[in-house]
Motif scaffolding. Structure first.
Motif, PDB file in Angstrom:
ATOM      1  N   PRO A   1       6.420 -17.995   2.480  1.00 20.49           N
ATOM      2  CA  PRO A   1       7.396 -18.895   3.097  1.00 20.49           C
ATOM      3  C   PRO A   1       8.141 -18.178   4.224  1.00 20.49           C
ATOM      4  N   SER A   2       8.481 -18.886   5.267  1.00 20.53           N
ATOM      5  CA  SER A   2       9.054 -18.266   6.460  1.00 20.53           C
ATOM      6  C   SER A   2      10.354 -17.520   6.185  1.00 20.53           C
ATOM      7  N   HIS A   3      11.177 -18.003   5.239  1.00 22.90           N
ATOM      8  CA  HIS A   3      12.451 -17.320   4.977  1.00 22.90           C
ATOM      9  C   HIS A   3      12.260 -15.993   4.238  1.00 22.90           C
ATOM     10  N   ILE A   4      11.057 -15.735   3.744  1.00 28.48           N
ATOM     11  CA  ILE A   4      10.768 -14.485   3.040  1.00 28.48           C
ATOM     12  C   ILE A   4       9.930 -13.557   3.914  1.00 28.48           C
ATOM     13  N   ARG A   5       9.140 -14.108   4.788  1.00 30.78           N
ATOM     14  CA  ARG A   5       8.157 -13.363   5.580  1.00 30.78           C
ATOM     15  C   ARG A   5       8.748 -12.145   6.290  1.00 30.78           C
ATOM     16  N   GLY A   6       9.860 -12.306   6.983  1.00 28.80           N
ATOM     17  CA  GLY A   6      10.457 -11.193   7.730  1.00 28.80           C
ATOM     18  C   GLY A   6      10.925 -10.079   6.836  1.00 28.80           C
ATOM     19  N   PHE A   7      11.465 -10.415   5.667  1.00 27.47           N
ATOM     20  CA  PHE A   7      11.956  -9.403   4.746  1.00 27.47           C
ATOM     21  C   PHE A   7      10.816  -8.652   4.069  1.00 27.47           C
ATOM     22  N   ALA A   8       9.637  -9.274   3.949  1.00 32.57           N
ATOM     23  CA  ALA A   8       8.508  -8.616   3.305  1.00 32.57           C
ATOM     24  C   ALA A   8       7.982  -7.463   4.150  1.00 32.57           C
ATOM     25  N   LEU A   9       8.323  -7.462   5.433  1.00 31.62           N
ATOM     26  CA  LEU A   9       7.886  -6.376   6.311  1.00 31.62           C
ATOM     27  C   LEU A   9       8.728  -5.130   6.132  1.00 31.62           C
ATOM     28  N   LEU A  10       9.921  -5.273   5.556  1.00 25.15           N
ATOM     29  CA  LEU A  10      10.843  -4.140   5.431  1.00 25.15           C
ATOM     30  C   LEU A  10      10.345  -3.144   4.411  1.00 25.15           C
TER      31      LEU A  10
ATOM     32  N   ASP B   1       0.836  -1.197   0.000  1.00 20.12           N
ATOM     33  CA  ASP B   1       0.000   0.000   0.000  1.00 20.12           C
ATOM     34  C   ASP B   1       0.876   1.253   0.000  1.00 20.12           C
ATOM     35  N   HIS B   2       0.249   2.424   0.092  1.00 12.02           N
ATOM     36  CA  HIS B   2       0.988   3.687   0.028  1.00 12.02           C
ATOM     37  C   HIS B   2       1.922   3.883   1.212  1.00 12.02           C
ATOM     38  N   ASN B   3       1.733   3.113   2.291  1.00 14.45           N
ATOM     39  CA  ASN B   3       2.635   3.164   3.444  1.00 14.45           C
ATOM     40  C   ASN B   3       3.670   2.042   3.400  1.00 14.45           C
ATOM     41  N   TYR B   4       3.745   1.356   2.278  1.00 12.13           N
ATOM     42  CA  TYR B   4       4.683   0.262   2.034  1.00 12.13           C
ATOM     43  C   TYR B   4       4.324  -0.998   2.830  1.00 12.13           C
ATOM     44  N   GLY B   5       3.071  -1.086   3.270  1.00 11.84           N
ATOM     45  CA  GLY B   5       2.598  -2.264   3.987  1.00 11.84           C
ATOM     46  C   GLY B   5       2.260  -3.393   3.026  1.00 11.84           C
ATOM     47  N   PHE B   6       2.472  -4.627   3.444  1.00  9.57           N
ATOM     48  CA  PHE B   6       2.215  -5.802   2.620  1.00  9.57           C
ATOM     49  C   PHE B   6       0.727  -5.950   2.332  1.00  9.57           C
ATOM     50  N   ILE B   7       0.396  -6.217   1.064  1.00 10.16           N
ATOM     51  CA  ILE B   7      -0.975  -6.529   0.670  1.00 10.16           C
ATOM     52  C   ILE B   7      -1.039  -7.942   0.102  1.00 10.16           C
TER      53      ILE B   7
ATOM     54  N   LEU C   1       6.901 -23.852  -8.679  1.00 10.78           N
ATOM     55  CA  LEU C   1       5.464 -24.022  -8.504  1.00 10.78           C
ATOM     56  C   LEU C   1       4.796 -24.527  -9.779  1.00 10.78           C
ATOM     57  N   PRO C   2       3.838 -25.450  -9.637  1.00  5.76           N
ATOM     58  CA  PRO C   2       3.150 -25.967 -10.820  1.00  5.76           C
ATOM     59  C   PRO C   2       2.054 -25.037 -11.342  1.00  5.76           C
ATOM     60  N   THR C   3       1.572 -24.106 -10.497  1.00  7.33           N
ATOM     61  CA  THR C   3       0.483 -23.215 -10.904  1.00  7.33           C
ATOM     62  C   THR C   3       0.762 -21.794 -10.417  1.00  7.33           C
ATOM     63  N   LEU C   4      -0.008 -20.854 -10.938  1.00 10.26           N
ATOM     64  CA  LEU C   4       0.066 -19.486 -10.451  1.00 10.26           C
ATOM     65  C   LEU C   4      -0.416 -19.460  -9.006  1.00 10.26           C
ATOM     66  N   THR C   5       0.223 -18.671  -8.185  1.00 12.26           N
ATOM     67  CA  THR C   5      -0.098 -18.614  -6.765  1.00 12.26           C
ATOM     68  C   THR C   5      -0.180 -17.157  -6.331  1.00 12.26           C
ATOM     69  N   ASN C   6      -1.064 -16.871  -5.390  1.00 15.83           N
ATOM     70  CA  ASN C   6      -1.188 -15.517  -4.871  1.00 15.83           C
ATOM     71  C   ASN C   6      -1.209 -15.577  -3.350  1.00 15.83           C
ATOM     72  N   CYS C   7      -0.167 -15.098  -2.727  1.00 21.39           N
ATOM     73  CA  CYS C   7      -0.099 -15.042  -1.261  1.00 21.39           C
ATOM     74  C   CYS C   7      -0.774 -13.746  -0.827  1.00 21.39           C
ATOM     75  N   THR C   8      -1.827 -13.857  -0.049  1.00 19.72           N
ATOM     76  CA  THR C   8      -2.581 -12.663   0.325  1.00 19.72           C
ATOM     77  C   THR C   8      -2.438 -12.276   1.793  1.00 19.72           C
ATOM     78  N   THR C   9      -1.661 -13.045   2.537  1.00 20.61           N
ATOM     79  CA  THR C   9      -1.360 -12.683   3.927  1.00 20.61           C
ATOM     80  C   THR C   9       0.119 -12.926   4.166  1.00 20.61           C
ATOM     81  N   LEU C  10       0.681 -12.224   5.133  1.00 24.72           N
ATOM     82  CA  LEU C  10       2.092 -12.455   5.465  1.00 24.72           C
ATOM     83  C   LEU C  10       2.321 -13.903   5.877  1.00 24.72           C
ATOM     84  N   SER C  11       1.371 -14.494   6.589  1.00 28.07           N
ATOM     85  CA  SER C  11       1.554 -15.868   7.054  1.00 28.07           C
ATOM     86  C   SER C  11       1.548 -16.881   5.910  1.00 28.07           C
ATOM     87  N   SER C  12       1.027 -16.504   4.747  1.00 31.40           N
ATOM     88  CA  SER C  12       1.036 -17.428   3.612  1.00 31.40           C
ATOM     89  C   SER C  12       2.359 -17.403   2.849  1.00 31.40           C
TER      90      SER C  12
END
Length: 128
Positions: free
Chosen positions: A119-128, A5-11, A106-117
């Motif tokens: 992968p754990s090794h990416i989750r922390g960096f997505a908050l930056l 979003d405009h505040n750089y928050g994960f969507i 991945l065998p198909t298109l995927t859309n992660c719509t929450t931080l918890s969805s």
């Protein structure tokens, strides 16, 4: 690609599939479609793919094998109230780069719509 979003928050984080360039195009397609369908019309796309940025900004020089997908992407960009596409260095774009690498497995298109969805090794960096 990570949608913020405009505040750089994960969507969301849509993941394309296939070759690197095709995965980048598909992720951009999914991301822009999501933004438009959720009422966002001012879109700023950062990509670590210099080719994708050049293709979107110049509208030429792309391979014929990707012409249809790029035309779809270009048509979506024209629906935006405002659209800007710029290059971001891969090193400064770790979460999106890691998602891009993951998309090749991945065998198909995927859309992660929450931080918890994410992968754990990416989750922390997505908050930056």
């Amino acid at each position: 690609m990570i949608i913020r979003d405009h505040n750089y928050g994960f969507i969301a984080a849509p993941l394309g599939k296939g070759t690197y360039n095709l995965a980048e195009i598909e992720a951009a397609l999914l991301g822009i479609q999501w933004c438009l369908s959720n009422g966002f019309s001012k879109i700023y796309l950062e990509s670590d793919s210099t080719l994708l940025v050049q293709w979107l900004n110049n509208g030429k020089g792309f391979p014929w094998s990707m012409k249809m997908k790029l035309q779809q992407l270009s048509n979506l960009c024209q629906q935006c109230g405002e659209f800007i596409c710029s290059h971001a260095y891969r090193e400064a774009n770790y979460p999106a780069d890691s998602l891009s690498k993951l998309s090749h497995q991945l065998p198909t298109l995927t859309n992660c719509t929450t931080l918890s969805s994410l992968p754990s090794h990416i989750r922390g960096f997505a908050l930056l």
